[in-house]
Design an enzyme around this catalytic site. Structure first.
Site, PDB file in Angstrom:
ATOM      1  N   ASN A 136       2.995 -13.592 -16.357  1.00  0.00           N
ATOM      2  CA  ASN A 136       1.749 -14.368 -16.253  1.00  0.00           C
ATOM      3  C   ASN A 136       0.564 -13.490 -15.845  1.00  0.00           C
ATOM      4  OD1 ASN A 136       2.304 -13.823 -13.600  1.00  0.00           O
ATOM      5  ND2 ASN A 136       2.430 -15.949 -12.918  1.00  0.00           N
ATOM      6  N   HIS A 138       0.598 -11.345 -13.282  1.00  0.00           N
ATOM      7  CA  HIS A 138       0.507 -11.016 -11.847  1.00  0.00           C
ATOM      8  C   HIS A 138       0.791  -9.536 -11.602  1.00  0.00           C
ATOM      9  CE1 HIS A 138       5.001 -12.172 -10.886  1.00  0.00           C
ATOM     10  NE2 HIS A 138       4.921 -10.899 -11.168  1.00  0.00           N
ATOM     11  N   GLU A 143      -0.668 -14.046  -7.912  1.00  0.00           N
ATOM     12  CA  GLU A 143      -0.502 -14.947  -9.040  1.00  0.00           C
ATOM     13  C   GLU A 143      -1.870 -15.361  -9.597  1.00  0.00           C
ATOM     14  OE1 GLU A 143       2.450 -15.018 -10.055  1.00  0.00           O
ATOM     15  OE2 GLU A 143       3.831 -16.178  -8.828  1.00  0.00           O
TER      16      GLU A 143
HETATM   17  C1  F6R Z   1       7.631  -6.325  -7.994  1.00  0.00           C
HETATM   18  C2  F6R Z   1       6.387  -6.992  -8.318  1.00  0.00           C
HETATM   19  C3  F6R Z   1       6.172  -7.773  -9.565  1.00  0.00           C
HETATM   20  C4  F6R Z   1       6.835  -7.168 -10.800  1.00  0.00           C
HETATM   21  C5  F6R Z   1       6.582  -8.035 -12.024  1.00  0.00           C
HETATM   22  C6  F6R Z   1       7.297  -7.511 -13.263  1.00  0.00           C
HETATM   23  O1  F6R Z   1       7.561  -5.680  -6.738  1.00  0.00           O
HETATM   24  O2  F6R Z   1       5.523  -6.934  -7.511  1.00  0.00           O
HETATM   25  O3  F6R Z   1       4.791  -7.892  -9.784  1.00  0.00           O
HETATM   26  O4  F6R Z   1       6.333  -5.881 -11.024  1.00  0.00           O
HETATM   27  O5  F6R Z   1       7.026  -9.350 -11.775  1.00  0.00           O
HETATM   28  O6  F6R Z   1       8.672  -7.592 -13.058  1.00  0.00           O
HETATM   29  P1  F6R Z   1       9.704  -6.943 -14.099  1.00  0.00           P
HETATM   30  O7  F6R Z   1       9.492  -5.482 -14.037  1.00  0.00           O
HETATM   31  O8  F6R Z   1      11.063  -7.347 -13.567  1.00  0.00           O
HETATM   32  O9  F6R Z   1       9.385  -7.543 -15.431  1.00  0.00           O
END
Ligand code: F6R
Length: 241
Positions: A136, A138, A143
């Site tokens: 999304n 973030h 968020e």
């Molecule tokens: C993790 C974090 C999140 C992830 C994001 C992507 O510490 O802060 O912002 O970087 O959700 O997650 P993946 O890499 O699992 O797709």
């Protein structure tokens, strides 16, 4: 912003590790901001390999992680503290005393978040912040919202994040509803920012974040304004760029 186009996840991981390794060589006592999730796992494996080969020394490095789930003890296998030990800290010569993850169990959220911001300030700020990209948009657990949050704070996770992260838990009900995360100010104040993104599933988010308007509805879009931001992504994730 600089975009490094990698063929696949492996090349993305190697290129990201090159940038982190260069940072550590340049400033052996640097402060690294670190992330969890599936995107940086290959980068961490590459750093572990270089450390074992004697090419990279973490003995003076300090680290601050982006975020942690509320309610999970550091020994819980889905806590981000556990993730970092398991994927990186236990396999390199970093001093555990120099590694930091926000506490998800400190009883007073505001006190814990202020402590974390004060720690980053006492370290002299972050030299290089590594990020993944949420589906999304973030970054950390910042968020989509009406305004960009500033410092470390407690957040209610959105449904989309809970759905995206349920793959790591036995049941969706087990995914924590709250997290503590560095804010956008903490991330933007890092001297360098490095994001790793892989896979077609993120291509639309990459397009929105880096070719669309800067808006808190897509938190990563703020990185367009960072003076030293590098996106390392594979071809699938860069499909619309
Ligand atoms: C993790 C974090 C999140 C992830 C994001 C992507 O510490 O802060 O912002 O970087 O959700 O997650 P993946 O890499 O699992 O797709």
């Amino acid at each position: 912003m600089r975009i490094i186009r990698a063929k696949d996840y492996e090349e993305m991981s190697r290129r990201a590790a090159d940038i982190i390794a260069a940072q550590v060589l340049l400033k052996p006592d640097c402060v690294l901001g670190l992330a969890t999730g599936s995107s940086p796992v290959g980068t961490y494996q590459e750093l572990v390999r270089r450390n074992a080969a004697g090419d990279l020394d973490f003995s003076r490095v300090k680290s601050v992680n982006l975020d942690e789930y509320v309610g999970l003890d550091p020994s819980h296998d889905q806590s981000y503290a556990y993730f970092m030990r398991h994927n990186l800290f236990d396999h390199i010569n970093i001093d555990p005393k120099n590694t930091n993850v926000p506490s998800g169990i400190a009883p007073d959220p505001e006190a814990e978040c202020s402590r974390y911001d004060a720690l980053i300030a006492a370290y002299g700020g972050i030299d290089l912040q590594l990020l993944g990209l949420g589906p999304n948009g973030h970054i950390g657990f910042n968020e989509p919202a009406d305004v960009f949050p500033t410092g470390t704070h407690q957040v209610t996770l959105t449904d989309s994040t809970i759905q995206a992260n349920k793959r790591f838990f036995a049941r969706v009900e087990d995914v924590p509803r709250y997290a503590r995360t560095m804010g956008i100010r903490d991330i933007m104040q890092a001297r360098r920012v490095l994001m790793v993104v892989s896979g077609e599933g993120k291509a639309e988010t990459v397009r929105a974040a880096f070719t669309g308007p800067v808006t808190p509805r897509v938190p990563a879009s703020i990185l367009q304004l960072h003076p030293d931001f590098t996106l390392v992504a594979d071809e699938a994730a860069l499909r619309y760029i």
